[in-house]
Design a protein around this motif. Sequence first.
Motif, PDB file in Angstrom:
ATOM      1  N   GLY A   1      51.817  37.171  43.000  1.00  0.00           N
ATOM      2  CA  GLY A   1      50.681  38.093  42.921  1.00  0.00           C
ATOM      3  C   GLY A   1      49.400  37.465  43.431  1.00  0.00           C
ATOM      4  N   ASN A   2      48.395  37.440  42.583  1.00  0.00           N
ATOM      5  CA  ASN A   2      47.085  36.895  42.935  1.00  0.00           C
ATOM      6  C   ASN A   2      46.998  35.423  42.562  1.00  0.00           C
ATOM      7  OD1 ASN A   2      46.162  39.443  43.774  1.00  0.00           O
ATOM      8  ND2 ASN A   2      45.596  39.966  41.679  1.00  0.00           N
ATOM      9  N   PHE A   3      46.201  34.694  43.340  1.00  0.00           N
ATOM     10  CA  PHE A   3      45.959  33.286  43.044  1.00  0.00           C
ATOM     11  C   PHE A   3      44.465  33.061  43.224  1.00  0.00           C
ATOM     12  CE2 PHE A   3      45.882  28.786  43.153  1.00  0.00           C
ATOM     13  CZ  PHE A   3      47.097  28.298  42.695  1.00  0.00           C
ATOM     14  N   GLU A   4      43.791  32.681  42.146  1.00  0.00           N
ATOM     15  CA  GLU A   4      42.346  32.470  42.189  1.00  0.00           C
ATOM     16  C   GLU A   4      42.004  31.058  41.754  1.00  0.00           C
ATOM     17  OE1 GLU A   4      39.756  35.552  40.822  1.00  0.00           O
ATOM     18  OE2 GLU A   4      41.335  37.061  40.933  1.00  0.00           O
ATOM     19  N   VAL A   5      40.986  30.496  42.389  1.00  0.00           N
ATOM     20  CA  VAL A   5      40.485  29.168  42.038  1.00  0.00           C
ATOM     21  C   VAL A   5      39.022  29.320  41.655  1.00  0.00           C
ATOM     22  CG1 VAL A   5      40.102  26.800  42.782  1.00  0.00           C
ATOM     23  CG2 VAL A   5      42.021  28.095  43.732  1.00  0.00           C
ATOM     24  N   ILE A   6      38.691  28.921  40.437  1.00  0.00           N
ATOM     25  CA  ILE A   6      37.312  28.995  39.956  1.00  0.00           C
ATOM     26  C   ILE A   6      36.717  27.590  40.027  1.00  0.00           C
ATOM     27  CG2 ILE A   6      35.801  29.602  38.032  1.00  0.00           C
ATOM     28  CD1 ILE A   6      38.178  31.322  36.962  1.00  0.00           C
ATOM     29  N   ILE A   7      35.591  27.475  40.719  1.00  0.00           N
ATOM     30  CA  ILE A   7      34.897  26.192  40.821  1.00  0.00           C
ATOM     31  C   ILE A   7      33.701  26.217  39.876  1.00  0.00           C
ATOM     32  CG2 ILE A   7      33.714  24.561  42.333  1.00  0.00           C
ATOM     33  CD1 ILE A   7      35.311  25.793  44.674  1.00  0.00           C
ATOM     34  N   CYS A   8      33.684  25.266  38.942  1.00  0.00           N
ATOM     35  CA  CYS A   8      32.613  25.155  37.951  1.00  0.00           C
ATOM     36  C   CYS A   8      32.157  23.701  37.890  1.00  0.00           C
ATOM     37  CB  CYS A   8      33.130  25.537  36.565  1.00  0.00           C
ATOM     38  SG  CYS A   8      33.600  27.252  36.353  1.00  0.00           S
ATOM     39  N   GLY A   9      31.014  23.489  37.311  1.00  0.00           N
ATOM     40  CA  GLY A   9      30.598  22.132  37.012  1.00  0.00           C
ATOM     41  C   GLY A   9      29.573  21.543  37.957  1.00  0.00           C
ATOM     42  N   GLN A  10      29.325  20.258  37.741  1.00  0.00           N
ATOM     43  CA  GLN A  10      28.238  19.542  38.386  1.00  0.00           C
ATOM     44  C   GLN A  10      28.332  19.498  39.908  1.00  0.00           C
ATOM     45  OE1 GLN A  10      27.720  15.680  36.708  1.00  0.00           O
ATOM     46  NE2 GLN A  10      25.720  15.377  37.625  1.00  0.00           N
ATOM     47  N   GLU A  11      29.547  19.506  40.447  1.00  0.00           N
ATOM     48  CA  GLU A  11      29.701  19.407  41.905  1.00  0.00           C
ATOM     49  C   GLU A  11      29.767  20.771  42.588  1.00  0.00           C
ATOM     50  OE1 GLU A  11      32.629  16.502  43.114  1.00  0.00           O
ATOM     51  OE2 GLU A  11      32.154  15.256  41.386  1.00  0.00           O
TER      52      GLU A  11
ATOM     53  N   VAL B   1      31.072  34.852  40.130  1.00  0.00           N
ATOM     54  CA  VAL B   1      31.127  35.516  38.830  1.00  0.00           C
ATOM     55  C   VAL B   1      30.056  34.886  37.950  1.00  0.00           C
ATOM     56  CG1 VAL B   1      33.582  36.117  39.009  1.00  0.00           C
ATOM     57  CG2 VAL B   1      32.920  33.968  37.921  1.00  0.00           C
ATOM     58  N   GLU B   2      29.547  35.619  37.005  1.00  0.00           N
ATOM     59  CA  GLU B   2      28.452  35.099  36.185  1.00  0.00           C
ATOM     60  C   GLU B   2      28.870  33.937  35.294  1.00  0.00           C
ATOM     61  OE1 GLU B   2      25.169  35.501  36.514  1.00  0.00           O
ATOM     62  OE2 GLU B   2      25.911  36.597  38.259  1.00  0.00           O
ATOM     63  N   ASN B   3      30.088  33.976  34.761  1.00  0.00           N
ATOM     64  CA  ASN B   3      30.544  32.928  33.842  1.00  0.00           C
ATOM     65  C   ASN B   3      31.999  32.615  34.170  1.00  0.00           C
ATOM     66  OD1 ASN B   3      31.609  31.504  31.622  1.00  0.00           O
ATOM     67  ND2 ASN B   3      30.147  32.452  30.210  1.00  0.00           N
ATOM     68  N   GLY B   4      32.244  31.480  34.796  1.00  0.00           N
ATOM     69  CA  GLY B   4      33.589  31.111  35.224  1.00  0.00           C
ATOM     70  C   GLY B   4      34.568  30.940  34.079  1.00  0.00           C
ATOM     71  N   ILE B   5      34.107  30.410  32.961  1.00  0.00           N
ATOM     72  CA  ILE B   5      34.997  30.211  31.810  1.00  0.00           C
ATOM     73  C   ILE B   5      35.405  31.558  31.229  1.00  0.00           C
ATOM     74  CG2 ILE B   5      35.138  29.243  29.476  1.00  0.00           C
ATOM     75  CD1 ILE B   5      33.196  27.030  30.521  1.00  0.00           C
TER      76      ILE B   5
END
Length: 140
Positions: free
Chosen positions: A62-72, A120-124
């Motif tokens: 199906g779908n595959f999503e990668v969320i990038i969060c954090g200092q970098e 997105v507003e909040n990745g978590i």
Amino acid sequence: MKSYIFSSIMLIITLVSSTNLQAQETDSSKNNYVVVTNKVAQLQPIILTAEALKAEEGKVFGNFEVIICGQEIGDITDAEKINKFIKKAKEAGVTIVACGFSLNKFKIDRALVPKDIKIVENGILYNFQLQKQNYKSLSL
């Protein structure tokens, strides 16, 4: 007393009906994935994994999503670091997502984020929402 019983029965019927509708909205015939990472460099093995799963699973992928969060998170605005991954992700059917909370915290101008990256507003929170839709989740 009769109205109390009738109201209780109606409430139970409404709750059961809502639960069934909610379950019907999720397509459980597909395997969907979400990965949370804080390093752009990790996109390479993540995209390779998506490609391997897609080849292995065929029609049930199906779908595959990668969320990038954090200092970098600022690395997503560096064309030299991100453009090759955006191209590979598109070819593999992977959606790259940026955490708006991280963009704000580390003062990254959203206008500099490539248009191919979803914000997105909040990745978590977004990760948890996808998990509620039966996405398999991994955090690196």
